[in-house]
Design a protein around this motif. Structure first.
Motif, PDB file in Angstrom:
ATOM      1  N   ALA A   1       0.767  -1.024  -0.178  1.00 18.26           N
ATOM      2  CA  ALA A   1       0.137  -0.121   0.179  1.00 18.26           C
ATOM      3  C   ALA A   1       0.869   1.320  -0.148  1.00 18.26           C
ATOM      4  O   ALA A   1       0.578   2.126  -0.724  1.00 18.26           O
ATOM      5  N   LYS A   2       1.859   0.979   0.713  1.00 15.71           N
ATOM      6  CA  LYS A   2       2.859   2.469   0.858  1.00 15.71           C
ATOM      7  C   LYS A   2       3.568   2.635  -0.565  1.00 15.71           C
ATOM      8  O   LYS A   2       3.495   3.724  -0.849  1.00 15.71           O
ATOM      9  N   VAL A   3       3.926   1.408  -1.038  1.00 14.14           N
ATOM     10  CA  VAL A   3       4.578   1.757  -2.437  1.00 14.14           C
ATOM     11  C   VAL A   3       3.544   2.209  -3.480  1.00 14.14           C
ATOM     12  O   VAL A   3       3.879   3.088  -4.192  1.00 14.14           O
ATOM     13  N   ALA A   4       2.315   1.832  -3.440  1.00 12.53           N
ATOM     14  CA  ALA A   4       1.141   2.574  -4.150  1.00 12.53           C
ATOM     15  C   ALA A   4       1.396   4.038  -4.281  1.00 12.53           C
ATOM     16  O   ALA A   4       1.209   4.641  -4.881  1.00 12.53           O
ATOM     17  N   GLU A   5       1.006   4.350  -2.777  1.00 19.39           N
ATOM     18  CA  GLU A   5       0.996   5.779  -2.430  1.00 19.39           C
ATOM     19  C   GLU A   5       2.168   6.380  -2.911  1.00 19.39           C
ATOM     20  O   GLU A   5       1.961   7.467  -3.529  1.00 19.39           O
ATOM     21  N   ASP A   6       3.239   5.969  -2.572  1.00 14.67           N
ATOM     22  CA  ASP A   6       4.554   6.582  -3.071  1.00 14.67           C
ATOM     23  C   ASP A   6       4.652   6.855  -4.583  1.00 14.67           C
ATOM     24  O   ASP A   6       5.177   7.879  -4.999  1.00 14.67           O
ATOM     25  N   ALA A   7       3.972   5.986  -5.151  1.00 14.19           N
ATOM     26  CA  ALA A   7       3.988   6.084  -6.789  1.00 14.19           C
ATOM     27  C   ALA A   7       2.816   6.892  -7.173  1.00 14.19           C
ATOM     28  O   ALA A   7       2.497   7.153  -8.470  1.00 14.19           O
ATOM     29  N   GLY A   8       2.090   7.330  -6.260  1.00 18.65           N
ATOM     30  CA  GLY A   8       0.987   8.240  -6.825  1.00 18.65           C
ATOM     31  C   GLY A   8      -0.266   7.666  -6.967  1.00 18.65           C
ATOM     32  O   GLY A   8      -1.384   8.352  -7.492  1.00 18.65           O
ATOM     33  N   ILE A   9      -0.546   6.410  -6.667  1.00 14.11           N
ATOM     34  CA  ILE A   9      -1.626   5.718  -6.825  1.00 14.11           C
ATOM     35  C   ILE A   9      -2.533   5.827  -5.310  1.00 14.11           C
ATOM     36  O   ILE A   9      -1.854   5.549  -4.239  1.00 14.11           O
ATOM     37  N   ASP A  10      -3.814   6.082  -5.510  1.00 17.00           N
ATOM     38  CA  ASP A  10      -4.646   6.193  -4.261  1.00 17.00           C
ATOM     39  C   ASP A  10      -5.217   4.603  -3.903  1.00 17.00           C
ATOM     40  O   ASP A  10      -6.150   4.533  -4.737  1.00 17.00           O
ATOM     41  N   LEU A  11      -4.575   4.064  -3.274  1.00 19.94           N
ATOM     42  CA  LEU A  11      -5.032   2.675  -3.119  1.00 19.94           C
ATOM     43  C   LEU A  11      -6.048   2.484  -1.952  1.00 19.94           C
ATOM     44  O   LEU A  11      -5.624   3.054  -0.825  1.00 19.94           O
ATOM     45  N   ARG A  12      -7.220   1.949  -2.187  1.00 16.98           N
ATOM     46  CA  ARG A  12      -8.111   1.622  -1.065  1.00 16.98           C
ATOM     47  C   ARG A  12      -8.662   0.474  -1.345  1.00 16.98           C
ATOM     48  O   ARG A  12      -9.229   0.081  -2.711  1.00 16.98           O
ATOM     49  N   ILE A  13      -8.681  -0.412  -0.474  1.00 16.96           N
ATOM     50  CA  ILE A  13      -9.436  -1.548  -0.546  1.00 16.96           C
ATOM     51  C   ILE A  13     -10.628  -1.767   0.086  1.00 16.96           C
ATOM     52  O   ILE A  13     -10.822  -1.570   1.353  1.00 16.96           O
ATOM     53  N   VAL A  14     -11.533  -2.385  -0.471  1.00 23.99           N
ATOM     54  CA  VAL A  14     -12.891  -2.672  -0.016  1.00 23.99           C
ATOM     55  C   VAL A  14     -13.251  -4.254   0.207  1.00 23.99           C
ATOM     56  O   VAL A  14     -13.176  -4.876  -0.812  1.00 23.99           O
ATOM     57  N   LEU A  15     -13.146  -4.676   1.270  1.00 21.48           N
ATOM     58  CA  LEU A  15     -13.431  -6.154   1.586  1.00 21.48           C
ATOM     59  C   LEU A  15     -14.919  -6.597   1.730  1.00 21.48           C
ATOM     60  O   LEU A  15     -15.914  -5.531   2.401  1.00 21.48           O
ATOM     61  N   LEU A  16     -15.513  -7.127   1.036  1.00 22.43           N
ATOM     62  CA  LEU A  16     -16.851  -7.854   1.093  1.00 22.43           C
ATOM     63  C   LEU A  16     -16.760  -9.028   2.187  1.00 22.43           C
ATOM     64  O   LEU A  16     -16.203  -9.917   1.593  1.00 22.43           O
ATOM     65  N   VAL A  17     -17.127  -8.808   3.299  1.00 23.30           N
ATOM     66  CA  VAL A  17     -17.111  -9.680   4.199  1.00 23.30           C
ATOM     67  C   VAL A  17     -18.518 -10.428   4.366  1.00 23.30           C
ATOM     68  O   VAL A  17     -19.527  -9.686   4.489  1.00 23.30           O
ATOM     69  N   ARG A  18     -18.442 -11.572   4.396  1.00 24.46           N
ATOM     70  CA  ARG A  18     -19.782 -12.539   4.636  1.00 24.46           C
ATOM     71  C   ARG A  18     -19.554 -13.628   5.812  1.00 24.46           C
ATOM     72  O   ARG A  18     -18.372 -14.238   5.800  1.00 24.46           O
ATOM     73  N   HIS A  19     -20.391 -13.775   6.641  1.00 21.18           N
ATOM     74  CA  HIS A  19     -20.185 -14.677   7.732  1.00 21.18           C
ATOM     75  C   HIS A  19     -19.962 -16.202   7.154  1.00 21.18           C
ATOM     76  O   HIS A  19     -20.700 -16.564   6.245  1.00 21.18           O
ATOM     77  N   PRO A  20     -19.079 -16.854   7.760  1.00 18.07           N
ATOM     78  CA  PRO A  20     -18.933 -18.274   7.021  1.00 18.07           C
ATOM     79  C   PRO A  20     -20.188 -19.101   6.830  1.00 18.07           C
ATOM     80  O   PRO A  20     -20.165 -19.734   6.045  1.00 18.07           O
TER      81      PRO A  20
END
Length: 139
Positions: free
Chosen positions: A1-20
């Motif tokens: 994530a830090k590498v992406a930010e340093d490269a100017g990429i706005d990294l955001r991850i959205v997890l779709l979570v579902r109970h097992p």
């Protein structure tokens, strides 16, 4: 994530979570997996891999969207993603697409129930670490 930010990429991850339990139920109902124990083991393995990958990323780059409650926290999620979309409009899109089926009961042996509890514990750890409400995206 830090590498992406340093490269100017706005990294955001959205997890779709579902109970097992819900995920295994769905896999069985839709015939994605005919053997319940195999479905539980496959889901548990997927959670272990996901957890290992997420541990390499600063939690501030991650937000969750819970499958069982897709309209909860929509404004927060949109803000995290940097979206200016109206939460009400987004809820309407979700309402048109989301179809939660009736829950069927899983009849599990003690061994299968123990395996499902392992998956549930892993799921709960992921949710506790990454699915916290936030007021402002800090990453």
């Amino acid at each position: 994530a830090k590498v992406a930010e340093d490269a100017g990429i706005d990294l955001r991850i959205v997890l779709l979570v579902r109970h097992p339990t819900s995920a295994v139920r769905s896999a069985m109902k839709r015939n994605f997996e005919p053997d319940v124990m195999h479905a539980i083991k496959k889901y548990t393995s997927s959670l272990a891999l996901l957890s290992a990958q997420l541990n390499l990323i600063d939690p501030s780059f991650i937000a969750c969207w819970k499958y069982e409650t897709p309209n909860a926290g929509i404004a927060d999620l949109l803000s995290f993603m940097g979206s200016r979309q109206n939460p009400k409009a987004f809820r309407q899109v979700v309402a048109k697409q989301y179809r939660r089926g009736a829950d069927q009961i899983l009849d599990l042996s003690a061994e299968r129930n123990a395996a499902l509890q392992t998956a549930t514990a892993m799921h709960n750890k992921i949710v506790a670490k990454y699915c916290k409400p936030r007021l402002v995206h800090s990453g």
